[in-house]
Design an enzyme around this catalytic site. Structure first.
Site, PDB file in Angstrom:
ATOM      1  N   GLY A 214       0.870  -1.181   0.000  1.00 58.83           N
ATOM      2  CA  GLY A 214       0.000   0.000   0.000  1.00 58.83           C
ATOM      3  C   GLY A 214       0.900   1.222   0.000  1.00 58.83           C
ATOM      4  N   LYS A 215       0.664   2.139  -0.938  1.00 59.90           N
ATOM      5  CA  LYS A 215       1.576   3.286  -1.058  1.00 59.90           C
ATOM      6  C   LYS A 215       1.642   4.090   0.237  1.00 59.90           C
ATOM      7  CE  LYS A 215       0.781   3.559  -6.007  1.00 59.90           C
ATOM      8  NZ  LYS A 215       1.935   2.755  -6.386  1.00 59.90           N
TER       9      LYS A 215
ATOM     10  N   GLU B 239      -4.446   6.574  -3.482  1.00 65.03           N
ATOM     11  CA  GLU B 239      -5.149   5.301  -3.235  1.00 65.03           C
ATOM     12  C   GLU B 239      -6.239   5.459  -2.173  1.00 65.03           C
ATOM     13  OE1 GLU B 239      -2.041   2.338  -2.686  1.00 65.03           O
ATOM     14  OE2 GLU B 239      -1.897   2.025  -4.837  1.00 65.03           O
TER      15      GLU B 239
ATOM     16  N   ASN C  37       6.191  10.109 -10.919  1.00 65.17           N
ATOM     17  CA  ASN C  37       7.192   9.516 -11.797  1.00 65.17           C
ATOM     18  C   ASN C  37       6.877  10.013 -13.219  1.00 65.17           C
ATOM     19  OD1 ASN C  37       5.115   7.925 -12.812  1.00 65.17           O
ATOM     20  ND2 ASN C  37       5.727   6.100 -11.668  1.00 65.17           N
TER      21      ASN C  37
ATOM     22  N   VAL D 292      12.840   9.311 -11.774  1.00 64.48           N
ATOM     23  CA  VAL D 292      13.091   8.713 -13.087  1.00 64.48           C
ATOM     24  C   VAL D 292      13.839   7.383 -12.959  1.00 64.48           C
ATOM     25  CG1 VAL D 292      12.838  10.644 -14.689  1.00 64.48           C
ATOM     26  CG2 VAL D 292      14.894  10.508 -13.345  1.00 64.48           C
ATOM     27  N   GLY D 293      13.295   6.527 -12.080  1.00 63.96           N
ATOM     28  CA  GLY D 293      13.784   5.159 -11.925  1.00 63.96           C
ATOM     29  C   GLY D 293      15.283   5.071 -11.750  1.00 63.96           C
TER      30      GLY D 293
ATOM     31  N   ALA E 215       7.794  -0.263  -4.313  1.00 64.05           N
ATOM     32  CA  ALA E 215       8.014   0.599  -3.134  1.00 64.05           C
ATOM     33  C   ALA E 215       9.276   1.458  -3.230  1.00 64.05           C
ATOM     34  CB  ALA E 215       8.010  -0.189  -1.829  1.00 64.05           C
ATOM     35  N   ALA E 216       9.954   1.454  -4.386  1.00 61.81           N
ATOM     36  CA  ALA E 216      11.125   2.327  -4.523  1.00 61.81           C
ATOM     37  C   ALA E 216      10.692   3.793  -4.426  1.00 61.81           C
ATOM     38  CB  ALA E 216      11.816   2.076  -5.858  1.00 61.81           C
ATOM     39  N   GLY E 217       9.615   4.130  -5.133  1.00 57.00           N
ATOM     40  CA  GLY E 217       9.102   5.509  -5.090  1.00 57.00           C
ATOM     41  C   GLY E 217       8.592   5.861  -3.697  1.00 57.00           C
ATOM     42  N   ASP E 218       7.971   4.899  -3.036  1.00 56.08           N
ATOM     43  CA  ASP E 218       7.447   5.149  -1.684  1.00 56.08           C
ATOM     44  C   ASP E 218       8.598   5.403  -0.708  1.00 56.08           C
ATOM     45  OD1 ASP E 218       4.932   4.628  -2.720  1.00 56.08           O
ATOM     46  OD2 ASP E 218       5.016   2.498  -2.212  1.00 56.08           O
TER      47      ASP E 218
ATOM     48  N   SER F  66      11.399  -4.591   2.232  1.00 59.15           N
ATOM     49  CA  SER F  66      12.645  -4.166   1.578  1.00 59.15           C
ATOM     50  C   SER F  66      13.010  -2.701   1.893  1.00 59.15           C
ATOM     51  CB  SER F  66      12.524  -4.354   0.064  1.00 59.15           C
ATOM     52  OG  SER F  66      11.564  -3.472  -0.453  1.00 59.15           O
TER      53      SER F  66
HETATM   54  O1  RIB Z   1       4.004   1.602  -4.592  1.00 60.65           O
HETATM   55  C1  RIB Z   1       3.953   0.225  -4.384  1.00 60.65           C
HETATM   56  C2  RIB Z   1       2.626  -0.161  -3.808  1.00 60.65           C
HETATM   57  O2  RIB Z   1       1.613   0.143  -4.757  1.00 60.65           O
HETATM   58  C3  RIB Z   1       2.459  -1.631  -3.516  1.00 60.65           C
HETATM   59  O3  RIB Z   1       2.891  -1.980  -2.223  1.00 60.65           O
HETATM   60  C4  RIB Z   1       0.988  -1.863  -3.774  1.00 60.65           C
HETATM   61  O4  RIB Z   1       0.261  -2.186  -2.630  1.00 60.65           O
HETATM   62  C5  RIB Z   1       0.471  -0.584  -4.423  1.00 60.65           C
HETATM   63  O5  RIB Z   1      -0.238   0.198  -3.541  1.00 60.65           O
END
Ligand code: RIB
Length: 303
Positions: free
Chosen positions: A39-40, A140, A185, A222-223, A251-254, A294
């Protein structure tokens, strides 16, 4: 220590490891399948907490086993969960992540309880928001709730960061005007501006358009290239990524957003340094499979 409030989603992620995306009508075997917390919103809250911030989370969860598992994770990470409330009807949110052999993902979402966050939930959390240094939200949970939260934040001089993910084309102007920093992104930047972000020139054009919408600071992730910033005075720059072998970009962006918020000074004078630290944290996240498991801790990121 920074005080951060994250408003956002909680999902249980089912990760399907596949060679490549199936073609229409094709049946394909997967290499592996696993379940992890995601979940973001939850990912960003956990990233901020692991980065060392005092973090409160505003979210909605179902009344199910998934909720027990997620609440335990939040407690272990020291999140303030006073404003994570239960929805009796909808289940906890779910995400189905198709992860290919290059670590690239495609995500399908079932919103569930995340879609039941209301403006009343936000008003109930008004004290936490007004006392924070920074408020973060993504898409979300419903937009009226985000707008209400950003209004309270701006009335109290709290920095607002909008991560416009999943990509959305019709973001209300009212919400954009309440946003101090937007962090899309390339895909999300295109959805907002209609400009395909492929190089430096298009990135600057997209950022300018977002400034015209009333946003002071635009950060585009940008990844594997890193992150780009643009300020209202039209100064801009790149902060390079750390070169690593990505096995899962989920989850890299998160991680970037949570770490960035935990580092940023109120006057934003350390923006580039905070971005570099956030890039380093994301580079660790992509080296392991899964979302929350992670996300690194502060001592793993220092360099
Ligand atoms: O950004 C990654 C997340 O997007 C995932 O963990 C997934 O649950 C979605 O919300």
């Amino acid at each position: 220590m920074k005080k951060i409030v994250v408003l956002g989603s909680i999902n249980i992620d089912t990760i399907l490891n596949i060679e490549r995306l199936p073609l229409p009508g094709e049946t394909m075997a997967m290499h592996d399948r696993s379940i992890a917390g995601g979940g973001k919103g939850a990912n960003q809250a956990i990233a901020a907490a692991r980065a060392g911030s005092e973090t409160s989370f505003i979210a909605k969860i179902g009344k199910d086993h998934a909720a027990d598992f997620m609440m335990d994770t939040f407690k272990n990470d020291g999140l303030n969960i006073d404003h994570v409330t239960i929805d009796d009807k909808a289940g906890t949110g779910k995400a189905y992540i198709l992860l290919d052999e290059h670590g690239q993902n495609s995500i399908l979402i079932y919103g569930g309880a995340n879609q039941a966050v209301t403006t009343k939930d936000i008003d109930d959390a008004a004290n936490a928001i007004s006392e924070a240094d920074c408020l973060i939200a993504q898409f979300e949970v419903p937009i009226p709730a985000i707008t209400e939260a950003f209004k309270i934040a701006k009335e109290n001089n709290v920095l607002t960061i909008l991560n416009p993910a999943p990509a959305k084309q019709d973001i209300p102007a009212e919400l954009l005007k309440l946003t101090d920093i937007i962090a899309p992104n390339e895909t999300e930047a295109e959805a907002i501006t209609g400009i395909k972000v492929v190089d430096e020139a298009s990135m600057i054009a997209a950022a300018d358009k977002m400034h015209e919408m009333g946003i002071e600071i635009v950060l585009i992730t940008v990844g594997s290239k890193g992150s780009f910033y643009s300020l209202e005075d039209h100064s801009y720059g790149f902060v390079d990524a750390f070169k690593v072998k990505a096995v899962d970009t989920t989850a890299a962006g998160d991680t970037f957003i949570g770490y960035l918020a935990s580092q940023l000074n109120k006057d934003l004078d350390n923006l580039v340094g905070a971005m570099r630290f956030a890039n380093k944290a994301s580079s660790i996240t992509v080296q392991e499979k899964g979302a929350q498991n992670s996300i690194p801790y502060h001592n793993q990121v220092e360099f």
